[in-house]
Design a protein around this motif. Structure first.
Motif, PDB file in Angstrom:
ATOM      1  N   LEU A   1      28.027  34.050  41.499  1.00 21.30           N
ATOM      2  CA  LEU A   1      28.694  35.341  41.329  1.00 21.30           C
ATOM      3  C   LEU A   1      27.946  36.234  40.337  1.00 21.30           C
ATOM      4  O   LEU A   1      27.503  37.319  40.679  1.00 21.30           O
ATOM      5  CB  LEU A   1      30.112  35.095  40.780  1.00 21.30           C
TER       6      LEU A   1
ATOM      7  N   CYS B   1      32.102  27.430  35.517  1.00 21.27           N
ATOM      8  CA  CYS B   1      32.221  28.760  36.118  1.00 21.27           C
ATOM      9  C   CYS B   1      31.611  29.869  35.255  1.00 21.27           C
ATOM     10  O   CYS B   1      31.937  30.022  34.083  1.00 21.27           O
ATOM     11  CB  CYS B   1      33.702  29.051  36.348  1.00 21.27           C
TER      12      CYS B   1
ATOM     13  N   CYS C   1      31.984  28.143  41.609  1.00 21.17           N
ATOM     14  CA  CYS C   1      33.375  28.202  42.017  1.00 21.17           C
ATOM     15  C   CYS C   1      33.817  27.024  42.878  1.00 21.17           C
ATOM     16  O   CYS C   1      33.711  27.066  44.105  1.00 21.17           O
ATOM     17  CB  CYS C   1      33.599  29.508  42.762  1.00 21.17           C
TER      18      CYS C   1
ATOM     19  N   CYS D   1      43.175  28.570  41.601  1.00 21.40           N
ATOM     20  CA  CYS D   1      42.007  28.128  40.842  1.00 21.40           C
ATOM     21  C   CYS D   1      42.438  27.425  39.568  1.00 21.40           C
ATOM     22  O   CYS D   1      43.169  27.999  38.758  1.00 21.40           O
ATOM     23  CB  CYS D   1      41.131  29.327  40.511  1.00 21.40           C
TER      24      CYS D   1
ATOM     25  N   THR E   1      40.448  26.637  37.133  1.00 25.45           N
ATOM     26  CA  THR E   1      39.684  27.139  35.986  1.00 25.45           C
ATOM     27  C   THR E   1      40.472  28.173  35.188  1.00 25.45           C
ATOM     28  O   THR E   1      40.284  28.307  33.969  1.00 25.45           O
ATOM     29  CB  THR E   1      38.344  27.730  36.500  1.00 25.45           C
ATOM     30  N   PHE E   2      41.358  28.891  35.869  1.00 25.54           N
ATOM     31  CA  PHE E   2      42.136  29.929  35.184  1.00 25.54           C
ATOM     32  C   PHE E   2      42.822  29.392  33.924  1.00 25.54           C
ATOM     33  O   PHE E   2      42.899  30.064  32.908  1.00 25.54           O
ATOM     34  CB  PHE E   2      43.218  30.494  36.114  1.00 25.54           C
TER      35      PHE E   2
HETATM   36  S1  SF4 Z   1      34.892  32.127  40.238  1.00 26.28           S
HETATM   37 FE1  SF4 Z   1      36.067  30.505  41.204  1.00 26.28          FE
HETATM   38  S2  SF4 Z   1      36.212  28.920  39.605  1.00 26.28           S
HETATM   39 FE2  SF4 Z   1      35.647  30.817  38.589  1.00 26.28          FE
HETATM   40  S3  SF4 Z   1      37.577  31.723  37.950  1.00 26.28           S
HETATM   41 FE3  SF4 Z   1      37.079  32.606  39.957  1.00 26.28          FE
HETATM   42  S4  SF4 Z   1      38.126  31.339  41.446  1.00 26.28           S
HETATM   43 FE4  SF4 Z   1      38.058  30.210  39.530  1.00 26.28          FE
END
Ligand code: SF4
Ligand code: SF4
Lengths: 436, 394
Positions: free
Chosen positions: A403, A97, A374, A132, A134-135
């Motif tokens: 992003l 990410c 993501c 998520c 990843t947090f």
């Molecule tokens: S972009 Fe997606 S994977 Fe990255 S922190 Fe946000 S929700 Fe989590």
């Protein structure tokens, strides 16, 4: 009356709604507060947008610094690309990410915020773990850097599409036995549940107006863009202002503006002024790209495409389904809020939601912006697209960007895709007219 | 075919290899067909409470993707290029009817991809009972423990709904005992590998353990017993290999050729995190009192550390890997991680820092379950092994 202002300093800059100017002010004050926090003896908490317990943090006087918002700011200011590369140079995988990498890269470059001043080190990391995976890694990485108290607040997944008593019980227990005592310890402030109730009461007022604004897109033509514009509209509630008078004022103001636009039969305000004729109404799934935000948006409004509903504006809470923060059951309400964030809802719920949006907002179809970073959003989106297409009979399209990593935004590809998509919609319409 | 001596071991390994490469799961199908009413419950990595499935009289069947033999025809249409391979090959197994005999599927809380796959499964295979297994990230008995117990109870009821029979506490206690026995044997096998890695090659042990994902647990326990007996019966030449721990492959599995390549490059793999579920609980799970509370306690306090699990104590973060190096007398760590695997790849820099702080040499590479080109990995691992020897010589 809708006031269109051109900031005197930059004549060629974006034309802004008055509410946008107000928000800009709020954000500027927020970043100044953060930068001044160490000098003013204020404690700083960091947390995530989904599961942001802003009202609770305010009870302890924390200034709330949201790293996702910082990553967005870096993206909009075209700094994130460098930050991401910096993080990759220091050993972070190219596969993961880019929000995390933008944050880490920014840290290694002095953690300079959008106000040009250093952002403070957090005193506490509130690892609100919803929507998520990843947090968890992100805040473990920050914990290693800052060596500060880190509080896990685990939200179970809405895998069966329902919230059970056991889930709420688990979360309230975490709040009572772990989260609140640790926040008390770090801040030195005793928890006052009545203060929390007061904040939640304010949240609910602002939430009411936010929902009204988002649902105004059911009007034809839509007075708002619920994705590109929507990102600004969710800012105060998803960020550090939920539960404040500022947020109440902002949303009241915004609502008045939108009411006026409806009365005048106007479409959304874009960076180039009022949008021309509304030609396509879209539902969008997935986060936007921030590194080319204006260019991306322009590809839509130049073609008369307006986004009438989006899932991204629900990552910090699905208020449009009726949830409001509830001062009568404050802790339960915080739990329920975290459970309800969009990415904590199972895939069948997400598909139902998009299908209903297409119907309720009389949209021409679904567009998915799939984000390389993501997995939380992206894994399963191709199936979601097919399901929604099958159920609604409306055309769907799929584009891929990122992003905050500019390497994954290919303007020519995105534009081509969008143009073919708009043609598909036209063909569908022609087909329907032919059949009628 | 593996390069194994012509002995009893060779026969056992051949059988395991057949089970491993059978992507139609004929053994599990035969088990189900042998008695009317039998049910098979599939599960994905990394952990599910197999004891409750067993107590329901059902067969827990590990679904670990498609490996390097499965041609993915449909699965790629469901995933973008930047998502790991295991979900797409699992979809392939589903769409191609290879697991159409499975009555229920469990998707544990490991990452966003498998979490979302649980919902995809609900949409794509509405006739298969599908359940997500939420795992606590709070490790207090009366908080996360209580929540997990309620989750286990829901799984018990869900399974009871599939089999049509309520699952009693006694049945769960009996199943815990059966799995305790299996785990004792699994531990014994891994310990033997630590002590005599030349006699228990990782590629061989992997196959023996992998068989436990398709066989009934009692049969698998017997298989390990037979394997241990046959291994103890023979001596293989000791090589001048380095001892390494392989870390990061707790979900998508590396191709067998990758494990073999690491070995061929001059490394003894003395510990790894492949197939972690078979030794998830480090010691016996209690068979006294409430069996669900016992499973919950074991999860909270006696299970392996691994990237998808939160480490509440910063001082302990990643120490499990240093501990593994020490316990297995390893000289280095090889991070082998699935491409696009968020939990593994995000954790890696922290683990690397800890290893560095403890002076443990390391290398890292990525793989996919269908990676074909092993030459670069062999070279990298070979150079690593040589340099370890050089350092230890110095
Ligand atoms: S972009 Fe997606 S994977 Fe990255 S922190 Fe946000 S929700 Fe989590
Ligand atoms: S390999 Fe990693 S990212 Fe892929 S499903 Fe498994 S844990 Fe998730």
């Amino acid at each position: 009356m809708t006031i269109i202002t051109r900031p005197a300093s930059k004549p060629a800059d974006i034309i802004k709604d008055a509410s946008m100017s107000k928000q800009k002010d709020m954000m500027a004050r927020h970043y100044e507060r953060l930068s001044d926090a160490p000098a003013n003896g204020e404690k700083v908490a960091a947390t995530f947008v989904p599961g942001n317990l802003n009202e609770l943090l305010m009870c302890f006087g924390f200034a709330n610094n949201l790293p996702e918002v910082n990553a967005i700011q870096s993206g909009l200011r075209k700094q994130s690309g460098g930050y991401v590369m910096e993080a990759e140079k220091s050993g972070h995988s190219e596969d993961v990410c880019t929000y995390v990498k933008s944050d880490i890269g920014m840290m290694s470059k002095g953690n300079i915020g959008p106000n040009g001043r250093k952002l403070p080190d957090p005193d506490v990391l509130l690892l609100s773990y919803t929507g998520c995976f990843t947090f968890m890694k992100w805040f473990e990485l920050l914990r290693q850097q800052y060596n500060c108290e880190t509080i896990m607040f685990h939200t179970p997944y809405m895998a069966d599409g329902k919230i059970t008593k056991d889930m709420i019980k688990y979360m309230v227990k975490q709040l009572k036995q772990d989260v609140i005592p640790k926040l008390e310890k770090v801040s030195g402030v005793k928890f006052d549940i009545d203060l929390l109730r007061a904040h939640l009461r304010k949240s609910a007022i602002a939430e009411e107006d936010l929902v009204w604004v988002l649902q105004s897109a059911k009007t034809k033509p839509s007075p708002i863009d619920a994705y590109f514009g929507g990102i600004y509209y969710i800012g105060p509630i998803f960020g550090a202002f939920r539960g404040t008078d500022d947020a109440i004022d902002y949303y009241r103001f915004l609502r008045q503006e939108v009411e006026e636009r409806i009365a005048e039969g106007k479409g959304p305000v874009t960076p180039d002024g009022d949008m021309g004729q509304e030609r396509y109404r879209l539902v969008v799934e997935g986060p936007p790209n921030y590194t080319h935000f204006r260019q991306f948006w322009k590809m839509f409004y130049d073609e008369g495409a307006v986004v009438v509903a989006s899932s991204y504006t629900k990552v910090g809470g699905t208020y449009d389904f009726g949830f409001r923060h509830d001062p009568v059951n404050p802790l339960e309400s915080l739990a329920e809020y975290c459970l309800n964030v969009y990415t904590n809802r199972n895939l069948p719920m997400r598909v139902d939601m998009l299908e209903n949006y297409i119907d309720e907002y009389q949209a021409d179809g679904l567009l998915i912006n799939s984000i390389k970073s993501c997995n939380s959003f992206s894994a399963g989106q191709l199936l979601m697209m097919r399901e929604v297409e099958k159920r609604t009979g409306k055309p769907a399209a799929f584009i891929e960007t990122d992003l905050v990593d500019p390497r994954y935004f290919s303007p020519a590809n995105v534009k081509n895709r969008l143009e073919s998509y708009f043609q598909m919609i036209e063909q569908k319409r022609a087909g329907l007219r032919g059949a009628a | 075919m593996l390069d194994v001596p012509a002995s009893a071991t060779a026969g056992i390994i051949r059988r395991c290899e057949d089970l491993f490469s059978d992507l139609h799961f004929s053994t599990a199908r035969a088990w189900k067909a042998a008695k009317p009413g039998r049910k098979v419950i599939g599960f994905m990595p990394y952990y599910v409470p197999r004891e409750i499935i067993h107590a329901a009289g059902a067969l827990p069947l590990g679904i670990l993707g498609g490996g390097d033999q499965l041609e993915v025809i449909h699965g790629d249409a469901y995933y973008q290029s930047y998502i790991c391979r295991i979900p797409r090959s699992t979809i392939e197994l589903g769409v191609s009817g290879r697991i159409d005999f499975v009555d229920g599927m469990l998707f544990p809380s490991i990452c966003d991809v498998i979490r979302n796959l649980s919902g995809m499964w609900m949409l794509m295979f509405p006739n298969t009972a599908t359940r997500y297994v939420d795992l606590p990230q709070n490790f207090e008995d009366d908080v996360g423990g209580e929540f997990y117990r309620s989750e286990l109870n829901e799984i018990r009821e869900w399974l009871g709904g599939i089999t049509g029979q309520p699952i009693t506490d006694d049945a769960i206690r009996a199943s815990i005992e059966v799995f305790n026995e299996n785990r004792r044997l699994v531990r014994e096998a891994y310990t033997l590998r630590t002590d005599e890695p030349w006699n228990v090659p990782a590629s061989e042990l992997y196959l023996v353990m992998r068989a436990g994902f398709v066989l009934p647990v009692e049969e698998h326990s017997q298989l390990i017993r037979d394997y241990l007996a046959s291994v103890r019966d023979q001596q293989r030449p000791i090589k001048d290999n380095s001892r390494v721990v392989v870390s990061g492959a707790f979900c998508e599995q590396p191709p067998l050729t990758l494990i073999k390549s690491i070995e061929l490059s001059g490394c003894y793999i003395v510990d790894d995190d492949f197939l972690l579920i078979n030794r998830w609980e480090r010691s016996d799970v209690s068979t006294d009192g409430d069996p669900l509370a016992a499973l919950s306690r074991a999860f909270l306090h006696d299970s392996h550390s691994t990237p998808p699990k939160y480490e509440p104590d910063q001082a302990k973060k990643g120490l499990y890997l240093v501990e593994a190096v020490r316990k297995h007398r390893a000289e280095g760590v090889i991070f082998a991680m699935a491409s696009f695997c968020d939990p593994a790849l995000l954790d890696r820099p922290m683990l690397q820092d800890i290893l560095k702080a403890h002076g443990v040499p390391q290398i890292a590479f990525k793989f996919a379950e269908n990676s074909g080109q092993m030459q670069p990995i062999r070279e990298q691992a070979g150079t690593f092994s040589d340099s370890i020897k050089l350092w230890s010589g110095a």
